[in-house]
Design a protein around this motif. Sequence first.
Motif, mmCIF file in Angstrom:
data_model
loop_
_atom_site.group_PDB
_atom_site.id
_atom_site.type_symbol
_atom_site.label_atom_id
_atom_site.label_comp_id
_atom_site.label_asym_id
_atom_site.label_seq_id
_atom_site.Cartn_x
_atom_site.Cartn_y
_atom_site.Cartn_z
ATOM 1 N N TRP A 28 -36.029 48.383 -21.274
ATOM 2 C CA TRP A 28 -36.759 47.224 -20.774
ATOM 3 C C TRP A 28 -36.342 46.888 -19.333
ATOM 4 C CZ3 TRP A 28 -40.820 44.257 -21.511
ATOM 5 C CH2 TRP A 28 -40.877 42.997 -20.916
ATOM 6 N N ALA A 29 -35.040 46.902 -19.084
ATOM 7 C CA ALA A 29 -34.540 46.470 -17.774
ATOM 8 C C ALA A 29 -34.802 47.487 -16.668
ATOM 9 C CB ALA A 29 -33.038 46.189 -17.857
ATOM 10 N N LEU A 30 -34.877 48.775 -17.005
ATOM 11 C CA LEU A 30 -35.012 49.824 -15.994
ATOM 12 C C LEU A 30 -36.449 50.316 -15.847
ATOM 13 C CD1 LEU A 30 -31.777 51.899 -16.696
ATOM 14 C CD2 LEU A 30 -32.156 50.169 -14.929
ATOM 15 N N GLN A 31 -37.411 49.508 -16.229
ATOM 16 C CA GLN A 31 -38.800 49.856 -15.945
ATOM 17 C C GLN A 31 -39.020 49.856 -14.437
ATOM 18 O OE1 GLN A 31 -41.906 48.004 -18.643
ATOM 19 N NE2 GLN A 31 -40.161 46.698 -19.130
ATOM 20 N N LYS A 32 -39.748 50.821 -13.961
ATOM 21 C CA LYS A 32 -39.950 50.943 -12.524
ATOM 22 C C LYS A 32 -40.619 49.713 -11.934
ATOM 23 C CE LYS A 32 -41.966 53.865 -8.947
ATOM 24 N NZ LYS A 32 -42.794 55.050 -8.639
ATOM 25 N N LYS A 34 -40.367 46.720 -12.858
ATOM 26 C CA LYS A 34 -39.435 45.603 -12.807
ATOM 27 C C LYS A 34 -38.384 45.797 -11.720
ATOM 28 C CE LYS A 34 -37.929 43.727 -16.586
ATOM 29 N NZ LYS A 34 -38.561 42.391 -16.527
ATOM 30 N N VAL A 35 -38.010 47.040 -11.470
ATOM 31 C CA VAL A 35 -36.977 47.322 -10.468
ATOM 32 C C VAL A 35 -37.581 47.437 -9.073
ATOM 33 C CG1 VAL A 35 -35.163 48.945 -9.773
ATOM 34 C CG2 VAL A 35 -35.567 48.491 -12.197
ATOM 35 N N ILE A 36 -38.708 48.154 -8.959
ATOM 36 C CA ILE A 36 -39.344 48.405 -7.661
ATOM 37 C C ILE A 36 -40.812 47.990 -7.744
ATOM 38 C CG2 ILE A 36 -39.785 50.122 -5.863
ATOM 39 C CD1 ILE A 36 -37.596 51.829 -7.068
ATOM 40 N N SER A 65 -36.866 40.992 -8.502
ATOM 41 C CA SER A 65 -36.532 42.371 -8.860
ATOM 42 C C SER A 65 -35.247 42.808 -8.175
ATOM 43 C CB SER A 65 -37.675 43.312 -8.447
ATOM 44 O OG SER A 65 -37.835 43.296 -7.033
ATOM 45 N N ALA A 66 -34.760 43.985 -8.601
ATOM 46 C CA ALA A 66 -33.559 44.548 -7.969
ATOM 47 C C ALA A 66 -33.837 44.902 -6.509
ATOM 48 C CB ALA A 66 -33.108 45.783 -8.740
ATOM 49 N N LEU A 67 -34.981 45.531 -6.248
ATOM 50 C CA LEU A 67 -35.339 45.848 -4.872
ATOM 51 C C LEU A 67 -35.500 44.582 -4.056
ATOM 52 C CD1 LEU A 67 -36.220 47.835 -2.668
ATOM 53 C CD2 LEU A 67 -38.545 47.699 -3.578
ATOM 54 N N GLY A 68 -36.094 43.556 -4.656
ATOM 55 C CA GLY A 68 -36.267 42.289 -3.941
ATOM 56 C C GLY A 68 -34.940 41.686 -3.514
ATOM 57 N N LYS A 69 -33.911 41.825 -4.355
ATOM 58 C CA LYS A 69 -32.597 41.302 -3.996
ATOM 59 C C LYS A 69 -32.029 42.027 -2.782
ATOM 60 C CE LYS A 69 -28.112 40.194 -6.044
ATOM 61 N NZ LYS A 69 -27.299 40.222 -7.291
ATOM 62 N N LYS A 183 -35.301 55.726 -4.540
ATOM 63 C CA LYS A 183 -36.553 55.066 -4.151
ATOM 64 C C LYS A 183 -36.287 53.715 -3.502
ATOM 65 C CE LYS A 183 -39.424 57.403 -7.592
ATOM 66 N NZ LYS A 183 -40.287 57.272 -8.788
ATOM 67 N N MET A 184 -35.282 52.992 -3.990
ATOM 68 C CA MET A 184 -34.939 51.715 -3.370
ATOM 69 C C MET A 184 -34.410 51.919 -1.956
ATOM 70 S SD MET A 184 -33.405 49.129 -6.275
ATOM 71 C CE MET A 184 -32.070 50.195 -6.797
ATOM 72 N N GLU A 185 -33.632 52.975 -1.756
ATOM 73 C CA GLU A 185 -33.150 53.286 -0.409
ATOM 74 C C GLU A 185 -34.313 53.561 0.536
ATOM 75 O OE1 GLU A 185 -30.515 56.546 -0.912
ATOM 76 O OE2 GLU A 185 -28.808 55.319 -1.535
ATOM 77 N N GLU A 186 -35.311 54.295 0.060
ATOM 78 C CA GLU A 186 -36.488 54.577 0.886
ATOM 79 C C GLU A 186 -37.206 53.291 1.271
ATOM 80 O OE1 GLU A 186 -38.825 57.222 -1.430
ATOM 81 O OE2 GLU A 186 -37.521 58.975 -1.102
ATOM 82 N N GLU A 187 -37.382 52.403 0.303
ATOM 83 C CA GLU A 187 -38.065 51.130 0.584
ATOM 84 C C GLU A 187 -37.246 50.268 1.530
ATOM 85 O OE1 GLU A 187 -41.192 50.216 -0.528
ATOM 86 O OE2 GLU A 187 -41.254 52.317 -1.135
ATOM 87 N N ALA A 188 -35.929 50.265 1.362
ATOM 88 C CA ALA A 188 -35.069 49.471 2.237
ATOM 89 C C ALA A 188 -35.121 49.986 3.677
ATOM 90 C CB ALA A 188 -33.636 49.498 1.719
#
Length: 215
Positions: A28-32, A34-36, A65-69, A183-188
């Motif tokens: 549930w927590a690691l759905q894409k 929800k994270v990105i 989200s994690a990416l949002g943080k 993927k989060m690194e790419e977005e950042a």
Amino acid sequence: MVKAGGWLMFPIIAGSIIAFAIILERFWALQKKKVIPDHLVASIWHWIKEGQLERSKIEEISKQSALGKILATGLNNRHLERDRIKESIEEAGRQVVHEMERFLNTLGTIASISPLLGLLGTVVGMIKVFTAITSSGGVGNAAPLAGGISQALVTTAAGLTVAIIALIFYRYFRGRIDELVVKMEEEAIKMVDVLHNNRSISSVSEDKKPTGKAA
């Protein structure tokens, strides 16, 4: 089967319940989504262009989200140099990754100790077998022998089953976290480029403004 396995089945069953709960929670927590979340950087770029990037929106991004943080940390430090922004984002990223890895150590521990509990059950079962042989002076009474052998086999099978399932999902979640981190690194990096380019455009615009002096 639980009765045949003896008291060692109880920690094995408890471990299986905990592992199952962790697996469901991490799925549930690691759905894409929800994270990105999709188009988050594009939305931030739009707000920057329109001058609508307010502190309330940054706080909202951080909670979503994690990416949002991670991106919110960069936005809060957007007045700094590019390298300093990246450092702040990397620090926030380490905290986010730690949160994403929550409970995985427990899952890995269950994968490690379950076969050991099964092996312990095997040893206890075989001790019962040899005790029955010694006390009866032979192998004439098959019931005690069958009970000990049954305990040995059941606990071993149960421990291995729990360990295999826990290990599979432990490895799966580790790989998924690594994929999400990339993927989060790419977005950042995209957002850092957006902030840097926006600052460059603003600087050029300031340089081109008339000084107000008469020719």
